[in-house]
Write a protein that holds these residues in place. Structure first.
Motif, mmCIF file in Angstrom:
data_model
loop_
_atom_site.group_PDB
_atom_site.id
_atom_site.type_symbol
_atom_site.label_atom_id
_atom_site.label_comp_id
_atom_site.label_asym_id
_atom_site.label_seq_id
_atom_site.Cartn_x
_atom_site.Cartn_y
_atom_site.Cartn_z
ATOM 1 N N THR A 1 -23.129 32.971 22.233
ATOM 2 C CA THR A 1 -22.601 33.405 20.939
ATOM 3 C C THR A 1 -23.689 33.317 19.878
ATOM 4 N N PHE A 2 -23.629 34.254 18.935
ATOM 5 C CA PHE A 2 -24.617 34.341 17.867
ATOM 6 C C PHE A 2 -23.888 34.575 16.552
ATOM 7 N N GLY A 3 -24.374 33.946 15.488
ATOM 8 C CA GLY A 3 -23.847 34.212 14.152
ATOM 9 C C GLY A 3 -24.402 35.516 13.615
ATOM 10 N N ASP A 4 -24.489 35.613 12.293
ATOM 11 C CA ASP A 4 -25.004 36.810 11.624
ATOM 12 C C ASP A 4 -26.511 36.709 11.433
ATOM 13 N N ASP A 5 -27.175 37.858 11.389
ATOM 14 C CA ASP A 5 -28.592 37.947 11.059
ATOM 15 C C ASP A 5 -29.441 37.141 12.034
ATOM 16 N N VAL A 6 -29.366 37.525 13.310
ATOM 17 C CA VAL A 6 -30.142 36.863 14.361
ATOM 18 C C VAL A 6 -31.073 37.885 15.000
ATOM 19 N N VAL A 7 -32.351 37.519 15.111
ATOM 20 C CA VAL A 7 -33.341 38.345 15.800
ATOM 21 C C VAL A 7 -33.712 37.639 17.096
ATOM 22 N N VAL A 8 -33.650 38.370 18.212
ATOM 23 C CA VAL A 8 -34.052 37.854 19.520
ATOM 24 C C VAL A 8 -35.225 38.705 19.978
ATOM 25 N N ASP B 1 -25.163 28.571 22.237
ATOM 26 C CA ASP B 1 -24.588 28.839 20.915
ATOM 27 C C ASP B 1 -25.715 28.886 19.894
ATOM 28 N N VAL B 2 -25.778 30.002 19.141
ATOM 29 C CA VAL B 2 -26.818 30.221 18.137
ATOM 30 C C VAL B 2 -26.117 30.485 16.809
ATOM 31 N N GLY B 3 -26.596 29.842 15.752
ATOM 32 C CA GLY B 3 -26.012 30.016 14.422
ATOM 33 C C GLY B 3 -26.431 31.320 13.761
ATOM 34 N N SER B 4 -26.436 31.320 12.425
ATOM 35 C CA SER B 4 -26.799 32.494 11.623
ATOM 36 C C SER B 4 -28.187 32.323 11.016
ATOM 37 N N HIS B 5 -28.808 33.457 10.688
ATOM 38 C CA HIS B 5 -30.132 33.488 10.058
ATOM 39 C C HIS B 5 -31.150 32.778 10.950
ATOM 40 N N VAL B 6 -31.254 33.264 12.185
ATOM 41 C CA VAL B 6 -32.119 32.667 13.196
ATOM 42 C C VAL B 6 -33.126 33.706 13.661
ATOM 43 N N SER B 7 -34.393 33.279 13.772
ATOM 44 C CA SER B 7 -35.459 34.146 14.264
ATOM 45 C C SER B 7 -36.029 33.539 15.538
ATOM 46 N N ILE B 8 -35.755 34.194 16.662
ATOM 47 C CA ILE B 8 -36.244 33.769 17.969
ATOM 48 C C ILE B 8 -37.338 34.764 18.359
ATOM 49 N N GLN B 9 -38.573 34.304 18.398
ATOM 50 C CA GLN B 9 -39.719 35.187 18.556
ATOM 51 C C GLN B 9 -39.947 35.596 20.014
ATOM 52 N N VAL C 1 -39.427 33.677 24.217
ATOM 53 C CA VAL C 1 -38.782 32.355 24.163
ATOM 54 C C VAL C 1 -37.815 32.218 25.336
ATOM 55 N N TYR C 2 -37.695 30.995 25.871
ATOM 56 C CA TYR C 2 -36.697 30.699 26.904
ATOM 57 C C TYR C 2 -35.716 29.664 26.371
ATOM 58 N N VAL C 3 -34.419 30.024 26.414
ATOM 59 C CA VAL C 3 -33.343 29.124 25.986
ATOM 60 C C VAL C 3 -32.371 28.979 27.152
ATOM 61 N N PRO C 4 -32.261 27.759 27.734
ATOM 62 C CA PRO C 4 -31.427 27.565 28.920
ATOM 63 C C PRO C 4 -29.959 27.344 28.563
ATOM 64 N N PRO C 5 -29.089 27.412 29.587
ATOM 65 C CA PRO C 5 -27.679 27.104 29.368
ATOM 66 C C PRO C 5 -27.499 25.712 28.758
ATOM 67 N N GLU C 6 -26.394 25.579 28.027
ATOM 68 C CA GLU C 6 -25.977 24.321 27.395
ATOM 69 C C GLU C 6 -26.889 23.926 26.245
ATOM 70 N N SER C 7 -27.515 24.912 25.595
ATOM 71 C CA SER C 7 -28.340 24.666 24.410
ATOM 72 C C SER C 7 -27.585 25.103 23.163
ATOM 73 N N THR C 8 -27.907 24.440 22.039
ATOM 74 C CA THR C 8 -27.304 24.775 20.750
ATOM 75 C C THR C 8 -28.412 24.934 19.719
ATOM 76 N N ILE C 9 -28.351 26.028 18.975
ATOM 77 C CA ILE C 9 -29.323 26.317 17.920
ATOM 78 C C ILE C 9 -28.535 26.526 16.631
ATOM 79 N N GLY C 10 -28.878 25.766 15.599
ATOM 80 C CA GLY C 10 -28.149 25.825 14.334
ATOM 81 C C GLY C 10 -28.498 27.036 13.493
ATOM 82 N N ASP C 11 -28.193 26.935 12.194
ATOM 83 C CA ASP C 11 -28.472 27.997 11.223
ATOM 84 C C ASP C 11 -29.891 27.866 10.677
#
Length: 194
Positions: free
Chosen positions: A66-73, A84-92, A95-105
């Motif tokens: 899941t992703f909030g608003d304004d997310v770049v992958v 789970d990824v919050g809002s206003h996130v820039s993932i350059q 990048v590797y993000v495994p299961p069971e990870s949480t990224i805030g706003d």
């Protein structure tokens, strides 16, 4: 293919796969308004993203993410499911993000950042435990965050750092293994992700 639900102004390039059916009973892929999925990207069923979700080329986003608003992958990034990824996130790029990870706003993950979720890969049976990246964190290029680590709100992880334990809020983490110190003045004030 799983059902695709899109908001107004959303564009999916030819050559992108949105709604990859990973199971016969998977749910729809939902993209909010003004989203863009670029050529070569694959989004599984059961992915939900808010408004202004944007992928680079060759992105993989697996189920139950899941992703909030304004997310770049960024290009060649893998979001490996149940993230789970919050809002206003820039993932350059890359990048590797495994299961069971949480990224805030308001988070920045620099190129080739690697988050991990398995303390003893293929050596021991472990419960997967991805990192938690709290609000306002910035992580530099090629940094590695180990399983179960929490990077506290407002912290800055330097390029190439290996973070093997929790980072307190508003802290600079640098080195291998990472050592902690106060944020220098130039890094205070938080992220400016628009």
């Amino acid at each position: 293919m799983a059902e695709l639900v899109t908001g107004d102004g959303t564009d999916v390039d030819e050559g992108a796969t949105v709604g990859y059916e990973y199971a016969t009973d998977c749910g729809p892929t939902v993209l909010g308004d003004d989203s863009t999925v670029r050529h070569g990207s694959i989004l599984y069923g059961d992915v939900r993203a808010g408004d202004e979700f944007v992928t680079g080329h060759g992105v993989l986003v697996r189920e139950e993410s899941t992703f909030g608003d304004d997310v770049v992958v960024g290009t060649d990034t893998v979001i490996d499911g149940r993230v789970d990824v919050g809002s206003h996130v820039s993932i350059q790029t890359g990048v590797y993000v495994p299961p069971e990870s949480t990224i805030g706003d308001n988070v920045f993950l620099g190129p080739r950042t690697v988050l991990t979720n398995d303390a003893y890969p293929v050596r021991q049976e472990e419960t997967l435990d991805g990192p938690t990246i709290e609000d306002g964190v910035s992580i530099g290029a090629n940094a590695t965050i180990l399983p179960g680590v929490t990077v506290g709100a407002g912290s800055f992880v330097a390029a190439g750092a290996v973070v093997d334990r929790d980072v307190p809020p508003d802290t600079l983490a640098m080195g291998v293994p990472a050592e902690f110190g106060p944020l220098p003045g130039v890094l205070e004030g938080g992220n400016q992700i628009a």
